[in-house]
Design an enzyme around this catalytic site. Structure first.
Site, short mmCIF file in Angstrom:
data_model
loop_
_atom_site.label_atom_id
_atom_site.label_comp_id
_atom_site.label_asym_id
_atom_site.label_seq_id
_atom_site.Cartn_x
_atom_site.Cartn_y
_atom_site.Cartn_z
N ASP A 1 9.46 2.65 1.70
CA ASP A 1 8.11 3.44 2.39
C ASP A 1 7.79 3.18 3.46
O ASP A 1 7.65 2.08 4.14
CB ASP A 1 6.94 2.83 1.92
CG ASP A 1 5.69 3.56 1.69
OD1 ASP A 1 6.14 4.39 3.25
OD2 ASP A 1 4.51 3.84 1.05
N PHE B 1 1.02 -1.02 0.26
CA PHE B 1 -0.28 0.26 0.49
C PHE B 1 0.46 1.28 -0.24
O PHE B 1 1.67 1.36 0.76
CB PHE B 1 -1.22 -0.05 1.29
CG PHE B 1 -1.67 1.40 1.37
CD1 PHE B 1 -3.11 0.86 0.33
CD2 PHE B 1 -1.88 2.22 2.20
CE1 PHE B 1 -3.45 1.78 0.19
CE2 PHE B 1 -2.88 3.62 2.08
CZ PHE B 1 -4.04 3.25 0.58
N LYS C 1 2.32 10.08 8.45
CA LYS C 1 1.56 9.87 9.29
C LYS C 1 1.85 10.50 11.06
O LYS C 1 1.74 11.60 11.00
CB LYS C 1 1.66 8.38 9.56
CG LYS C 1 1.05 7.82 8.20
CD LYS C 1 0.13 6.07 8.88
CE LYS C 1 -0.26 6.25 8.09
NZ LYS C 1 -1.81 5.75 7.90
C1 LIG Z 1 2.64 2.43 4.00
C2 LIG Z 1 2.07 3.44 3.43
N1 LIG Z 1 2.49 4.30 2.30
C3 LIG Z 1 1.40 5.23 1.93
C4 LIG Z 1 0.26 6.19 2.71
C5 LIG Z 1 -0.10 7.20 2.17
O1 LIG Z 1 -0.71 7.65 2.85
P1 LIG Z 1 -1.60 9.00 3.40
O2 LIG Z 1 -3.04 8.41 3.80
O3 LIG Z 1 -0.85 10.21 4.55
O4 LIG Z 1 -1.16 9.67 1.63
C6 LIG Z 1 -0.41 4.98 3.90
C7 LIG Z 1 -1.45 4.80 4.68
O5 LIG Z 1 -1.83 4.52 4.54
C8 LIG Z 1 1.06 4.01 4.11
O6 LIG Z 1 0.50 2.99 5.27
#
Ligand SMILES: Cc1ncc(COP(=O)(O)O)c(C=O)c1O
Length: 390
Positions: free
Chosen positions: A215, A128, A244
């Site tokens: 990520d 994700f 986050k």
């Molecule tokens: C690993 C990871 N990358 C990217 C995101 C996307 O972040 P945002 O919701 O701040 O765009 C998330 C959100 O849950 C995530 O868990």
């Protein structure tokens, strides 16, 4: 309930009015133990006095100027982030998806600068990375993608935790420029790869001049029991994305790069009106500084062990539990059947949890949680899961 909100969420009918530390209160005055932190955001808890003061002071001084000018708090935050992560440069965005967009653009530009016309990025099944067009295309979940075709091209997919699959892509695809991967897959259900997975990916990237892009939007900022999850593997990424918990609730994302990757962007190639504004950067600086000075990652490691042990013991006789796994305070209780109702059951009992991937209870409690609060959290969850399994 307003009829004027786009129906993008199926929110629970509970409305929180205020919070303090590990607790939230709803409009009826009921108290909840927050074991989710707004999905890994409020890692320093609610209403941290140091952060509140910093935000108040900044709000009464200067909220926003522009990246047309230099911004002191942006520079201070970039220095602190790079010092603590061993990286070289930072691009500031406003969310996780935007931080990943920056990483994807960076990888493509890096490829073009090396004469690769059709740069490809290796991404993983069940990953994700966000909800923008490029990041949902990089995401390995059809539910997230369905209805938004045509997807953005340029991604090659491999199963997670499968080094052979990535080696075979390396042998067959000369257009690859980078790997984008989560150190632990969060949304997929806290999937923890083999201890040497990142090291092996690092080796493949080095052999092929690929960028290793991690990520760490969910795993970073102390959550894993180290400041950044890749530090468990003793490797350095070329690019790392954060969001986050970086602002503990003030929106901010960061795409942090090192070495050759740090020299890819030049003026005009990327930008954001809000990205790196004084308010967000001062908040994030305060958060990171607090985390480092108070050894918050160590507490996450200790409390994660405590929580995992307590759950293993308390659920040992529950045959509906498939497995319990954790890295720091990123913890999953996988059930043998779908368990979305557990969220409501816990809510009734004043506990905030999340279920992801249909059958995985995901706990992301505040990293400041005390030993006594951790014991309380474990007992409440054990009671809920045992009640659910009856
Ligand atoms: C690993 C990871 N990358 C990217 C995101 C996307 O972040 P945002 O919701 O701040 O765009 C998330 C959100 O849950 C995530 O868990």
């Amino acid at each position: 309930m307003s009829d004027h909100l786009v129906k993008a969420y199926s929110s629970l009918p509970v409305n929180f009015t205020h919070g303090d530390g590990c607790y939230l209160w709803d409009s009826e005055g009921k108290q909840y133990l927050d074991a989710l932190c707004g999905i890994s955001v409020t890692s320093l808890g609610h209403n941290l006095p140091e952060l509140t003061t910093a935000i108040q002071q900044q709000a009464s001084t200067l909220l926003h100027t522009s990246n047309l000018y230099s911004i002191t708090w942006q520079q201070k935050l970039a220095d602190l982030l790079c010092d603590s992560a061993g990286m070289d440069r930072v691009f500031f965005a406003n969310s996780g998806a935007e931080a990943n967009e920056a990483a994807i653009k960076l990888a493509r530009l890096y490829g073009h600068q090396r004469g690769i016309d059709n740069p490809q990025i290796v991404v993983m099944q069940h990953a994700f990375h966000g909800r923008t067009m490029a990041t949902l295309s990089a995401t390995g979940n059809r539910k997230v993608q369905a209805g938004f075709e045509p997807l953005v091209a340029g991604f090659v997919r491999a199963p997670y935790n499968d080094i052979e699959a990535v080696s075979s892509i390396a042998a067959n695809n000369r257009q690859v420029v980078a790997v984008l991967v989560e150190p632990v897959q969060g949304e997929a259900g806290i999937v923890i790869p083999d201890a040497d997975y990142l090291q092996k990916l690092r080796e493949i990237c080095d052999q092929n001049h690929w960028l290793l892009m991690l990520d760490e939007v969910q795993t970073g900022m102390g959550r894993s029991g180290k400041l950044f999850a890749h530090q468990h593997a003793g490797i350095q990424p070329d690019v790392m994305t954060l969001a986050k918990a970086l602002g503990n609730g003030v929106p901010i994302g960061a795409c942090i790069c090192r070495g050759a990757a740090a020299e890819v962007f030049s003026p005009g190639k990327h930008g954001s009106t809000f990205g790196g504004n004084p308010l967000a950067c001062r908040a994030a600086y305060t958060v990171l500084d607090y985390m480092i000075k108070n050894n918050i990652a160590n507490n996450a490691a200790d409390r994660g062990e405590q929580l995992s042990t307590a759950l293993q013991q308390g659920l040992a006789n529950n045959i509906q539990v498939a497995s319990i796994r954790h890295m720091g305070l990123l913890l999953a209780v996988e059930m043998k059947q779908p368990c979305a109702q557990l969220v409501n059951l816990a809510l009734e009992q004043g506990l905030l949890i999340n279920v992801t991937a249909d059958n995985v209870v995901r706990l992301l409690p505040p990293l400041i949680i005390s030993e006594a609060q951790t014991a309380d959290l474990a007992q409440r969850l054990i009671d809920c899961i045992n009640q659910f399994s009856e």
